[in-house]
Design an enzyme around this catalytic site. Structure first.
Site, mmCIF file in Angstrom:
data_model
loop_
_atom_site.group_PDB
_atom_site.id
_atom_site.type_symbol
_atom_site.label_atom_id
_atom_site.label_comp_id
_atom_site.label_asym_id
_atom_site.label_seq_id
_atom_site.Cartn_x
_atom_site.Cartn_y
_atom_site.Cartn_z
ATOM 1 N N LYS A 231 22.896 -9.507 0.574
ATOM 2 C CA LYS A 231 21.500 -9.442 0.155
ATOM 3 C C LYS A 231 21.421 -9.860 -1.315
ATOM 4 O O LYS A 231 22.193 -9.355 -2.127
ATOM 5 C CB LYS A 231 21.029 -7.989 0.335
ATOM 6 C CG LYS A 231 19.574 -7.838 0.614
ATOM 7 C CD LYS A 231 19.277 -6.446 1.138
ATOM 8 C CE LYS A 231 17.798 -6.265 1.335
ATOM 9 N NZ LYS A 231 17.467 -5.065 2.081
ATOM 10 N N GLU B 27 10.812 6.850 12.369
ATOM 11 C CA GLU B 27 9.686 7.734 12.063
ATOM 12 C C GLU B 27 9.471 8.793 13.152
ATOM 13 O O GLU B 27 9.131 9.948 12.832
ATOM 14 C CB GLU B 27 8.405 6.916 11.866
ATOM 15 C CG GLU B 27 8.364 6.098 10.581
ATOM 16 C CD GLU B 27 9.162 4.795 10.622
ATOM 17 O OE1 GLU B 27 9.658 4.439 11.724
ATOM 18 O OE2 GLU B 27 9.300 4.127 9.586
ATOM 19 N N ARG C 25 3.715 5.068 14.163
ATOM 20 C CA ARG C 25 4.816 5.120 15.132
ATOM 21 C C ARG C 25 4.989 6.515 15.737
ATOM 22 O O ARG C 25 5.493 6.673 16.838
ATOM 23 C CB ARG C 25 6.136 4.801 14.421
ATOM 24 C CG ARG C 25 6.419 3.359 14.203
ATOM 25 C CD ARG C 25 7.053 2.789 15.463
ATOM 26 N NE ARG C 25 7.050 1.347 15.442
ATOM 27 C CZ ARG C 25 8.006 0.609 14.919
ATOM 28 N NH1 ARG C 25 9.055 1.176 14.380
ATOM 29 N NH2 ARG C 25 7.920 -0.695 14.953
HETATM 30 C C1 LIG Z 1 8.600 1.129 11.057
HETATM 31 C C2 LIG Z 1 8.979 0.694 9.672
HETATM 32 N N1 LIG Z 1 9.460 1.600 8.788
HETATM 33 C C3 LIG Z 1 9.796 1.218 7.544
HETATM 34 C C4 LIG Z 1 9.663 -0.082 7.157
HETATM 35 C C5 LIG Z 1 9.966 -0.498 5.734
HETATM 36 N N2 LIG Z 1 11.054 -1.481 5.690
HETATM 37 C C6 LIG Z 1 10.819 -2.788 5.535
HETATM 38 S S1 LIG Z 1 12.204 -3.694 5.504
HETATM 39 C C7 LIG Z 1 13.159 -2.318 5.620
HETATM 40 C C8 LIG Z 1 14.652 -2.425 5.613
HETATM 41 C C9 LIG Z 1 15.129 -3.509 6.477
HETATM 42 O O1 LIG Z 1 16.511 -3.569 6.416
HETATM 43 P P1 LIG Z 1 17.256 -4.574 7.366
HETATM 44 O O2 LIG Z 1 16.592 -4.599 8.699
HETATM 45 O O3 LIG Z 1 18.691 -4.244 7.346
HETATM 46 O O4 LIG Z 1 16.973 -5.984 6.700
HETATM 47 P P2 LIG Z 1 17.352 -6.503 5.246
HETATM 48 O O5 LIG Z 1 16.147 -6.288 4.387
HETATM 49 O O6 LIG Z 1 18.536 -5.725 4.769
HETATM 50 O O7 LIG Z 1 17.641 -7.935 5.430
HETATM 51 C C10 LIG Z 1 12.385 -1.169 5.720
HETATM 52 C C11 LIG Z 1 12.913 0.191 5.813
HETATM 53 C C12 LIG Z 1 9.145 -0.990 8.100
HETATM 54 N N3 LIG Z 1 8.942 -2.267 7.799
HETATM 55 N N4 LIG Z 1 8.823 -0.576 9.337
#
Ligand SMILES: Cc1ncc(C[n+]2csc(CCOP(=O)(O)OP(=O)(O)O)c2C)c(N)n1
Length: 631
Positions: free
Chosen positions: A280, A364, A392
């Site tokens: 990242k 959630e 959710r």
């Molecule tokens: C239901 C929900 N909860 C929380 C989030 C906030 N959120 C956005 S991206 C993310 C992390 C994503 O991590 P990953 O899937 O590993 O992708 P990366 O950003 O590391 O590429 C979170 C927690 C969300 N988008 N949807």
């Protein structure tokens, strides 16, 4: 300067490039992301991590015929740059410009819209089955981050893949980060695979092999060798138990290796999962140093990564600091976040009470039921979940918390517009979805100090409660040394008045004050009320003003359907009082991204809009005033 990137009008142009040219293009894309997002803000780190993956996917597959489904889709900026949106990229997340997520209405290359996590596998499986049923031959590729696998829906999809289709490609983009570090056993398991020496060394030889001889034969050889190693290490590989053939772990930044692998996977007649290891923030040192900060952020200095120093405390910070205070005094107080320690500011709580802090991952529903379990045992869980993500957990709120009347507190950050993130992230529905549920009380603070009071009030309340507060900073109200409890259901009369009663909910209280001043200019006397509670509504205050005023006005940063104004109308009906009510709030439609004030102006969530709606009543109100004065 962006020599190659400017020539990419559509993904077809990528296929004409050589490997060295693709490497150059990757570099140009990184430069473009770093510079452009330094002005608009956005999800820099995740996109820097998927440059090569996205290039290789577009090199091998052909959208829009083939379908890409990205989980959350915050990492789709590179995809946007490669699918005819390069010239508009500087407008991303700006009103009228590109959305920060995939949007079906934005491009034929955006097969599926998202913004919430955990949906990619289910949606991709649906598309794969649709293809099978209609006799198509397109490829469906789901790209999901490691944190998406902390989400229940991903597993519900995995549970269904075996037997449902023969052709589905899942790319697990593993960078070991959610927004914060990824948490839980799945994260540990993936980490174990990645750090295993045997697999790592195999992997290096794979890279060398493909580099040297190239072609499918090399990939097959690698696969055989990896299989053998896996057989030794993990007799029942996790994903294979779910019917997906597992490939990897593989260097997600090695373009030739990725291309060869995708060419190979494309021919498989079994669902497959490719475990790609990415970094990242790759290519921008500040983002590598501060992964959490650069997940998503506002404008920054493109040389240093510096952002403007934080000023006034945000609502999130007031929430977290107050919770620390409450937890200092009450050992039953627990803080829960669903993968948002930074966004909810609970990372301020963690060092104070590490044993009473829980990050449950992007989960959630689990967060709420976990809180319910804690509450049955006498604990006081505070679930800090954005209004939009709490959607959710609707059933757990009803079935687990409210039905059992458990003292769980829902701290709904980003209750109102999210601004630049747009429709997937606006928190405009929570009043409507919580209001019909028995037992729960629902509070909305008009400033930071009131938020602290409401948190304290919730901590004393024996049943479920919810508090919604907006993103960012409030009016800057100084905090009292100690928060005070607010009597349940008590509104606050800010200013008395005769002809109009104006209820300004939460952040819109200043609009109510301003409307009253504008009416005073017209000679009309208006009362201003800070409702504080959506539920229970202060029917005593409502009755008093409804009996007196000629018109009632409500302001809310929420959809009108089922919102605060609706609650007030229902109460008037129960009180058998007939007073015209002018409601100001968000209409029945999804609101796009943009600056909050600008969107409010566009959608009529303003004092002017209220005056406009009031205009038919003004002559009667003025006559009323004259009579009152004459008396
Ligand atoms: C239901 C929900 N909860 C929380 C989030 C906030 N959120 C956005 S991206 C993310 C992390 C994503 O991590 P990953 O899937 O590993 O992708 P990366 O950003 O590391 O590429 C979170 C927690 C969300 N988008 N949807």
């Amino acid at each position: 300067m962006s020599h190659l990137l400017g020539t990419i009008q559509s993904p077809a142009d990528i296929k004409k490039l050589s490997i060295p040219e693709l490497e150059v293009l990757a570099q140009e894309i990184r430069e473009r992301l770093i510079l452009s997002l330094s002005k608009t803000g956005g999800h820099l780190g995740p996109n820097l991590g998927v440059v090569e993956l996205t290039l290789a996917m577009h090199y091998v597959f052909s959208t829009p015929k083939d379908k890409f489904v990205f989980d959350v889709s915050h990492q789709a900026y590179v995809h946007k740059l490669l699918t005819g949106r390069e010239d508009r990229f500087s407008t991303i997340r700006q009103e009228g410009g590109l959305n920060g997520f995939m949007l079906r209405t934005e491009s034929e290359h955006d097969a599926y819209g998202a913004g919430h996590a955990g949906t990619a596998l289910s949606a991709a499986l649906g598309m794969a089955v649709a293809r099978d049923l209609s006799g198509g031959n397109e490829h469906i590729v789901a790209l999901a981050g490691d944190a998406a696998f902390t989400n229940g829906i991903s597993f519900e999809a995995l549970n269904n893949i075996d037997g449902a289709t023969k052709r589905l490609i899942v790319v697990l983009n593993d960078n070991e980060w959610s927004i914060d570090r990824n948490v839980g056993s799945i994260a540990k398991y993936l980490h174990k695979i990645v750090t295993n020496h045997r697999v790592a060394s195999l992997h290096d030889s794979a890279t060398r092999l493909v580099g040297k001889i190239g072609g499918q034969a090399a990939v097959k050889a690698v696969r055989r060798a990896e299989e053998a190693a896996k057989g030794m290490l993990w007799p029942s590989m996790f994903f294979e138990e779910f019917g997906l053939v597992y490939y990897g772990p593989l260097d997600g930044h090695n373009i030739p290796l990725l291309i060869e692998t995708f060419e190979f996977l494309k021919q498989q007649e079994r669902p497959v999962i490719l475990h790609a290891i990415t970094q990242k923030g790759r290519g921008f040192q500040p983002a590598l140093d501060k992964q959490k900060k650069f997940h998503g952020l506002g404008p920054y200095n493109p040389e240093t990564g510096d952002t403007h120093p934080a000023g006034q405390q945000t609502y999130s910070e007031v929430f977290a600091n107050t919770l620390v205070k409450l937890a200092d005094r009450d050992e039953k107080v627990i803080a829960i976040t669903a993968a948002m320690p930074n966004g909810t500011a609970l990372d301020l709580f963690r060092p104070h009470h590490p044993t009473r802090y829980f990050d449950v991952g992007i989960a959630e529903e689990h967060a709420v039921i976990f809180a319910a379990g804690l509450a049955t045992q006498g604990f006081k869980p505070f679930c800090a979940i954005y209004s939009t993500f709490l959607q959710r957990a609707f059933d757990p709120i009803v079935h687990d918390v409210c039905l059992q009347n458990l003292p769980v507190v829902f701290c709904m950050d980003r209750g109102s517009l999210s601004g630049d993130d747009g429709a997937t992230h606006h928190g405009l529905f929570d009043i409507s979805y919580l209001r019909p549920i028995p037992n729960i009380i629902h509070m909305v603070p008009s400033n930071e100090d009131e938020l602290a009071d409401m948190l304290y009030t919730a901590s004393l309340h024996p049943g479920p409660s919810a508090i919604r507060y907006p993103r960012g900073v409030g009016p800057g109200a100084p905090l009292k040394a100690e928060p005070q409890a607010i009597p349940i259901g008590a509104a606050q009369v800010i200013q008395d008045g005769e002809d109009v009663a104006i209820f300004g909910l939460g952040a819109l209280l200043p609009m109510a004050v301003s409307l009253a001043a504008r009416l005073a200019d017209e000679g009309i006397s208006a009362a201003v009320i800070n409702p504080r509670f959506v539920k229970p509504l202060d029917t005593r205050v409502l009755q008093r003003y409804a009996e007196r005023a000629g018109v009632i006005v409500t302001f809310e940063d929420h959809v009108l359907a089922g919102g605060f104004g609706s609650a007030l109308l229902e109460a008037l009906e129960q009180l058998k009082l007939q007073v015209p009510v002018v409601r100001i709030g968000w209409p029945d439609g999804f609101v796009e991204h943009g600056k909050v004030d600008s969107l409010r102006a566009r959608y009529g969530v303003t004092v002017d809009a209220a005056l406009d709606k009031l205009s038919t009543y003004l002559p009667a109100l003025k006559r009323r005033r004259l009579h009152a004065v004459a008396r």
